[in-house]
Design a protein around this motif. Structure first.
Motif, mmCIF file in Angstrom:
data_model
loop_
_atom_site.group_PDB
_atom_site.id
_atom_site.type_symbol
_atom_site.label_atom_id
_atom_site.label_comp_id
_atom_site.label_asym_id
_atom_site.label_seq_id
_atom_site.Cartn_x
_atom_site.Cartn_y
_atom_site.Cartn_z
ATOM 1 N N GLY A 94 0.785 -1.225 0.000
ATOM 2 C CA GLY A 94 0.000 0.000 0.000
ATOM 3 C C GLY A 94 0.815 1.271 0.000
ATOM 4 O O GLY A 94 0.284 2.355 0.232
ATOM 5 N N TYR A 166 -8.471 5.164 0.561
ATOM 6 C CA TYR A 166 -7.684 3.993 0.952
ATOM 7 C C TYR A 166 -6.958 4.239 2.278
ATOM 8 O O TYR A 166 -6.934 3.378 3.169
ATOM 9 C CB TYR A 166 -6.675 3.652 -0.145
ATOM 10 C CG TYR A 166 -5.557 2.754 0.322
ATOM 11 C CD1 TYR A 166 -5.807 1.417 0.659
ATOM 12 C CD2 TYR A 166 -4.255 3.238 0.450
ATOM 13 C CE1 TYR A 166 -4.787 0.604 1.113
ATOM 14 C CE2 TYR A 166 -3.236 2.428 0.896
ATOM 15 C CZ TYR A 166 -3.506 1.110 1.229
ATOM 16 O OH TYR A 166 -2.490 0.304 1.682
ATOM 17 N N LYS A 167 -6.376 5.429 2.432
ATOM 18 C CA LYS A 167 -5.670 5.731 3.677
ATOM 19 C C LYS A 167 -6.631 5.776 4.868
ATOM 20 O O LYS A 167 -6.264 5.424 5.994
ATOM 21 C CB LYS A 167 -4.918 7.056 3.555
ATOM 22 C CG LYS A 167 -3.739 7.022 2.605
ATOM 23 C CD LYS A 167 -2.621 6.122 3.115
ATOM 24 C CE LYS A 167 -1.882 6.736 4.294
ATOM 25 N NZ LYS A 167 -0.736 5.880 4.732
ATOM 26 N N SER A 169 -9.417 3.939 5.071
ATOM 27 C CA SER A 169 -10.143 2.681 5.253
ATOM 28 C C SER A 169 -9.340 1.406 5.039
ATOM 29 O O SER A 169 -9.823 0.318 5.361
ATOM 30 C CB SER A 169 -11.336 2.652 4.288
ATOM 31 O OG SER A 169 -10.869 2.625 2.942
ATOM 32 N N ASN A 170 -8.147 1.526 4.447
ATOM 33 C CA ASN A 170 -7.361 0.351 4.034
ATOM 34 C C ASN A 170 -8.142 -0.517 3.042
ATOM 35 O O ASN A 170 -7.956 -1.724 2.959
ATOM 36 C CB ASN A 170 -6.929 -0.489 5.239
ATOM 37 C CG ASN A 170 -5.798 -1.446 4.901
ATOM 38 O OD1 ASN A 170 -4.916 -1.113 4.112
ATOM 39 N ND2 ASN A 170 -5.822 -2.638 5.476
ATOM 40 N N THR A 171 -9.028 0.136 2.270
ATOM 41 C CA THR A 171 -9.809 -0.545 1.244
ATOM 42 C C THR A 171 -9.549 0.149 -0.090
ATOM 43 O O THR A 171 -9.653 1.376 -0.176
ATOM 44 C CB THR A 171 -11.315 -0.495 1.563
ATOM 45 O OG1 THR A 171 -11.543 -1.114 2.834
ATOM 46 C CG2 THR A 171 -12.125 -1.209 0.500
ATOM 47 N N ASP A 221 -10.887 2.566 9.128
ATOM 48 C CA ASP A 221 -10.345 1.469 9.934
ATOM 49 C C ASP A 221 -9.572 2.012 11.127
ATOM 50 O O ASP A 221 -9.499 3.241 11.352
ATOM 51 C CB ASP A 221 -9.503 0.527 9.073
ATOM 52 C CG ASP A 221 -8.124 1.079 8.744
ATOM 53 O OD1 ASP A 221 -7.927 2.311 8.851
ATOM 54 O OD2 ASP A 221 -7.243 0.285 8.378
ATOM 55 N N ASN A 223 -6.340 2.205 11.884
ATOM 56 C CA ASN A 223 -5.217 3.091 11.615
ATOM 57 C C ASN A 223 -5.678 4.427 11.031
ATOM 58 O O ASN A 223 -5.157 5.484 11.370
ATOM 59 C CB ASN A 223 -4.222 2.425 10.664
ATOM 60 C CG ASN A 223 -2.925 3.191 10.568
ATOM 61 O OD1 ASN A 223 -2.198 3.335 11.548
ATOM 62 N ND2 ASN A 223 -2.629 3.721 9.382
#
Length: 495
Positions: A94, A166-167, A169-171, A221, A223
């Motif tokens: 990532g 993405y940062k 949610s890590n999705t 999430d 993080n």
């Protein structure tokens, strides 16, 4: 309770809060306070570090909460707007593999132009509604050709807003609207443009999963919550590029509705339900935020004028005046047509609407005995307004019939001279709204419920400022515009 909107620009990140029940804006903050740097390792290149966007987003969220005494638990959803056409590439962990190649980088122009020739203009316009040009797909092809070591490590590529989501949610996902702005969507097939990927030799596995523009996309999430100051589990409900989002912010969704922007550059963004394209060399076509595969098309036709507000800012910096208000006052002392002084305001690089010619700014017909600063100010405002009118003529040739034009209350549209000139010459009311992209993104988080009627009402109730109507006496405006257009065409014919 509140929705949060993020607007990820190349100059700064803005964050906004709106009340969920009323749609009322609580406030907007900006990070950093000064413009972000753009790295230009070569002439015509433009790059930014995606992690800078993330840092400024987190700082803006924290500042917003503190300034308005809002707790993380009170934020119930997130909407994201972002600078269009940028390329972010990440590895399996990532991590960005290189700086983002952003919207104003021109290194991939020839790659896109050659693809248009090789694939065929008819295939491109009927399926992509555009030339591949200098958009995200062509930028990825540049990385493949010029940085093969980096390309081999790519797990997914993203647009700037996808990276921020993405940062949080890590999705990893994207939208059809996002793919279309990268010229990666086949409108005829209603699917990813596999023929362009094949032509570029790009593996389709690099494309993120596709989610709806309005709806549950992912959640913050552990993080993402730690770094941003949001609650874990907060849903992301909306994501769109800045120009479609600006249109949304002005309640522009349906055929005939047009959003106008008058900042450093100028934009007309017109919505149509027609997939035919006649001006793909001068107008870009993207799926609008309310485009849905298999339903009546909603296409945003984007016409950009690079030499717009930057022209007026240049005068501010060089005419020994203190403010735009002073310039507007000086201009108001001069009649329509500026006593013959003419400003051709295209001094900010190549103009797509002029077939990518770079003609610069021209100031003509100055009489050193009779003309003064006021004439320059009026001629500049009129020249920029005339460029908008010229752009509307191009949109009309591409099938747009404007029913309503809405604009934000930004620098050019604060000028009565500018807005009256445009309204009169296009013979159209211009409605002015006091809103921003971040506020629009925050409100759009509520559209996962599908209530577009209430969304439009909240904009009218909270943001409407006034309406400029065309002047009844159009003749002096038309005379000045005709003269300006003759000057422009003389330059174009000799360049």
């Amino acid at each position: 309770m509140y929705y949060l909107g993020l607007d990820i620009g190349s100059s700064s990140t803005k964050a906004a809060l709106v009340e969920i029940d009323s749609g009322k804006s609580i406030g907007v903050v900006q990070e950093p306070k000064q413009e972000m740097d753009i790295y230009a390792p070569k002439n015509g290149w433009a790059e930014q570090d995606p992690n800078d966007w993330w840092l400024h987003s987190c700082n803006a969220i924290k500042q917003l909460k503190k300034k308005y005494n809002i707790t993380r638990a009170q934020i119930k959803g997130i909407g994201i707007s972002y600078q269009m056409h940028g390329l972010v590439v990440i590895n399996e962990a990532g991590k960005p593999l290189r700086k983002s190649i952003i919207w104003c980088d021109s290194r991939a122009v020839e790659i896109g132009n050659q693809a248009f020739k090789d694939i065929g203009g008819e295939t491109c316009t009927s399926n992509l509604l555009n030339s591949p040009a200098n958009f995200t797909a062509s930028k990825l092809k540049w990385v493949k050709d010029n940085e093969p070591g980096i390309y081999k490590k790519i797990h997914k590529f993203m647009l700037p807003g996808d990276y921020i989501a993405y940062k949080l949610s890590n999705t990893i996902n994207t939208t059809v609207s996002g793919l279309s702005e990268g010229i990666l969507w086949n409108f005829k097939a209603g699917a990813v443009a596999q023929f362009l990927l094949d032509h570029y030799g790009i593996d389709g596995k690099l494309i993120p999963d596709i989610v709806k523009t309005f709806g549950f996309q992912s959640v913050v999430d552990k993080n993402g919550a730690k770094e941003s100051g949001l609650s874990e589990g907060t849903p992301i409900y909306y994501r769109a590029g800045d120009q479609p989002n600006n249109a949304l912010s002005l309640n522009v969704f349906n055929p005939g509705e047009v959003a106008a922007t008058g900042g450093t550059s100028g934009v007309f963004y017109a919505v149509t339900d027609n997939l035919s394209v006649t001006e793909c060399a001068r107008v870009n076509n993207f799926s609008h935020v309310n485009y849905e595969k298999g339903k009546e098309a909603r296409i945003g036709k984007l016409l950009c004028i690079n030499g717009s507000g930057i022209q007026y800012r240049w005068l501010l910096n060089n005419l020994n005046v203190s403010s735009y208000d002073e310039m507007n006052h000086l201009a108001s002392q001069v009649p329509i047509g500026s006593h013959g002084v003419c400003v051709i305001p295209f001094g900010n690089g190549a103009e797509r609407m002029l077939n990518n010619k770079e003609i610069g700014t021209r100031i003509t017909n100055i009489n050193l005995n009779n003309h003064h600063r006021g004439h320059l100010c009026r001629a500049a405002l009129e020249g920029i307004a005339f460029s908008f009118v010229y752009g509307m003529e191009i949109l009309k040739s591409d099938g747009i019939q404007a029913k309503v034009v809405r604009a934000g209350n930004d620098n050019l549209f604060r000028s009565e001279i500018f807005t009256n000139t445009v309204a009169t010459l296009i013979d159209q009311d211009i409605e002015i709204y006091n809103t921003t992209g971040a506020i629009g993104a925050a409100r759009a988080a509520g559209l996962h419920k599908g209530d577009f009627e209430s969304f439009g009402k909240s904009i009218m109730d909270n943001d409407f400022v006034m309406t400029y109507k065309p002047n009844k006496d159009k003749a002096p405006y038309l005379k000045a515009y005709t003269k300006w257009k003759q000057e422009l065409e003389l330059i174009l014919n000799n360049s």
